[in-house]
Motif scaffolding. Structure first.
Motif, PDB file in Angstrom:
ATOM      1  N   GLN A 156      -0.395   7.152   0.898  1.00  0.00           N
ATOM      2  CA  GLN A 156      -1.663   7.879   0.828  1.00  0.00           C
ATOM      3  C   GLN A 156      -2.832   6.990   0.390  1.00  0.00           C
ATOM      4  O   GLN A 156      -3.977   7.419   0.396  1.00  0.00           O
ATOM      5  CB  GLN A 156      -1.551   9.037  -0.177  1.00  0.00           C
ATOM      6  N   GLU A 157      -2.499   5.777  -0.025  1.00  0.00           N
ATOM      7  CA  GLU A 157      -3.514   4.935  -0.643  1.00  0.00           C
ATOM      8  C   GLU A 157      -4.581   4.492   0.365  1.00  0.00           C
ATOM      9  O   GLU A 157      -4.284   4.240   1.530  1.00  0.00           O
ATOM     10  CB  GLU A 157      -2.841   3.694  -1.257  1.00  0.00           C
ATOM     11  N   ARG A 158      -5.817   4.434  -0.081  1.00  0.00           N
ATOM     12  CA  ARG A 158      -6.903   3.920   0.763  1.00  0.00           C
ATOM     13  C   ARG A 158      -7.382   2.608   0.157  1.00  0.00           C
ATOM     14  O   ARG A 158      -7.507   2.513  -1.068  1.00  0.00           O
ATOM     15  CB  ARG A 158      -8.069   4.906   0.798  1.00  0.00           C
ATOM     16  N   ALA A 159      -7.637   1.665   1.021  1.00  0.00           N
ATOM     17  CA  ALA A 159      -8.099   0.371   0.518  1.00  0.00           C
ATOM     18  C   ALA A 159      -9.172  -0.181   1.434  1.00  0.00           C
ATOM     19  O   ALA A 159      -9.179   0.060   2.636  1.00  0.00           O
ATOM     20  CB  ALA A 159      -6.938  -0.609   0.416  1.00  0.00           C
ATOM     21  N   LEU A 193       0.839  -1.202   0.000  1.00  0.00           N
ATOM     22  CA  LEU A 193       0.000   0.000   0.000  1.00  0.00           C
ATOM     23  C   LEU A 193       0.871   1.248   0.000  1.00  0.00           C
ATOM     24  O   LEU A 193       1.845   1.322   0.757  1.00  0.00           O
ATOM     25  CB  LEU A 193      -0.894   0.008   1.247  1.00  0.00           C
TER      26      LEU A 193
END
Lengths: 332, 117
Positions: free
Chosen positions: A171-174, A168
């Motif tokens: 800043q990534e959203r999952a 990830l």
């Protein structure tokens, strides 16, 4: 000791012996009841003094109504569980339920009825056989426990495959979201059982005048609460794992900071959890168990773990591991 | 269903969401008749606006990958089977391109050419 004798011993202890005990108790109480007057003590208060009187035939009826279904249900579950998976402590406990209850009722009620017969000079006798019943049932259960095969330990995290963490970005959203529902057959089985129980309650209330007909809704409400734990939405995101039941209550949350790692395991619903729904398993496991097979196991830092039977558990576990990795990397 | 978005990317969020669903479809983890998670749940989980999620679902409906029905949510259609075929073909395509020493721009150029013909 090979596997074949395991199966026979479980069949004997879980099903055959409890049913034989029940049948013997039925034969004895029935024949004793036929020699007694039409009214005997059938209920005792906490001090052991009789406070209810009725037909002596209520003894064999009570034994039949409680023991026969209990022996059959718990015995079959234990036998099925031992066929489908390793013999665990859970299987052994299930195997002993029928024996314990059958012996307890046979000795307690049978004993009370025989004393009643012996004491015909007195009108009614007190229930002194309950402690004896508990004692005999406990001793026999301990003996049966030793006769059963040694339980296989299934430690936390055993046999699981931890998938590689999802990489990830900072800043990534999952998010991983999936519904987990019990098989339709199980759900309809519970619905059918609910209708039968509610029907019996309604029938018996109507027989007594029907003033309290509404209490037949009580089993309906209880079963609806049970059914709401048969459909869940499982969600994994930066906050952690959230398992939400159909009604929203209960909702189980596992914050990401409390998670050590996640993995995919194979679950045996009966052998490891003794049934379906929200379950405490062995060795510190708590689970939402809706079927056997693929499941997500979330290993917590406190040594416990949360299990849920859900498809594509590998994706969920990979995301959890990715989130945990990013979280711990960010720590100073 | 695994959904991933990167707010730092220049690709609009709804396009990223739709791409995530497509990627699940091509990995074979979505089956025909599966329901996509409720837009409100996704919006809450990813901390994005619900309209962004709905827009992604509408994009997928226009593609034919899902059906949007009132009260039933977004339901995956039979076309998901073709997506997983595509999902199997792409790694093979890339592996062959690697063997030949062709870069991603050459491969995409070849694909574009095939599209235009």
């Amino acid at each position: 000791m090979n596997h074949a004798t395991h199966g026979i011993r479980i069949l004997l202890v879980a099903l055959v012996v409890p049913l034989l005990v029940t049948l013997a108790a039925l034969a004895v109480t029935f024949s004793v009841a036929s020699t007694l007057p039409s009214s005997v003590a059938v209920h005792w208060n906490a001090a052991g003094v009789p406070d209810g009187f009725g037909s002596p035939y209520s003894f064999p009826i009570l034994i039949a109504v409680i023991c026969l279904p209990l022996d059959a249900i718990f015995g079959s579950i234990a036998v099925l569980a031992s066929h489908r998976g390793p013999v665990t402590v859970m299987t052994k406990i299930l195997a002993l339920v029928g024996l314990f209850v059958s012996v307890l009722l046979a000795v307690t009620l049978g004993g009370a009825l025989i004393r009643e017969q012996a004491a015909t000079s007195q009108v009614h006798v007190s229930l002194v056989s309950l402690p004896i019943g508990i004692g005999v049932a406990a001793v026999l259960s301990v003996g049966a426990w030793l006769l059963l095969p040694k339980a296989v330990k299934v430690p936390r995290g055993d046999g699981g495959t931890p998938p590689a963490p999802v990489a990830l970005g900072a800043q990534e959203r999952a998010s991983w979201i999936r519904s987990a529902t019990a098989p339709a057959g199980l759900t309809w089985g519970v619905v059918g059982f609910m209708i039968v129980i509610a029907g019996i309650v309604l029938f018996s209330v109507l027989q007594r005048g029907g003033g309290t007909w509404w209490i037949s809704f009580i089993p309906v409400v209880i079963f609806l609460l049970v059914l709401s734990t048969f459909a869940w939405t499982i969600r994994v995101d930066v906050r952690g794992v959230r398992m939400r039941s159909a009604l929203g209550v209960p909702t189980i949350t596992v914050p990401i900071a409390t998670i050590e790692s996640a993995q995919v395991i194979e679950v045996q619903a009966l052998a490891q959890y003794g049934g379906f729904g929200m379950r405490w398993g062995l060795n510190g496991r708590f689970g939402v168990i809706l079927r056997s097979g693929e499941a997500l196991e979330v290993l917590r830092r406190n040594g416990r773990s949360v299990v849920v039977t859900v498809d594509d558990a590998a994706s969920a576990a990979a995301l959890i591991n990715g989130l945990v990795k990013r979280e711990t990397a960010a720590l100073p | 269903m695994l959904l991933r978005i990167d707010p730092a990317s220049t690709v609009p969020l709804f396009e990223q969401l739709a791409a995530s669903v497509r990627s699940d479809a091509s990995r074979g983890t979505l089956r025909a008749g599966d329901r996509l998670p409720a837009a409100r749940d996704v919006a809450d989980s990813l901390d994005v606006n619900m309209h962004t999620v709905l827009r992604a679902y509408q994009l997928l409906r226009d593609e034919g990958l899902v059906d949007l029905r009132r009260g039933r949510g977004a339901v995956v259609t039979d076309r998901v089977g073709s997506y997983s075929e595509l999902g199997e073909a792409i790694p093979r395509l890339v592996a062959t391109a690697r063997e030949l020493g062709l870069g991603v721009s050459t491969l995409t150029a070849m694909i574009r050419q095939e599209f235009d013909s």
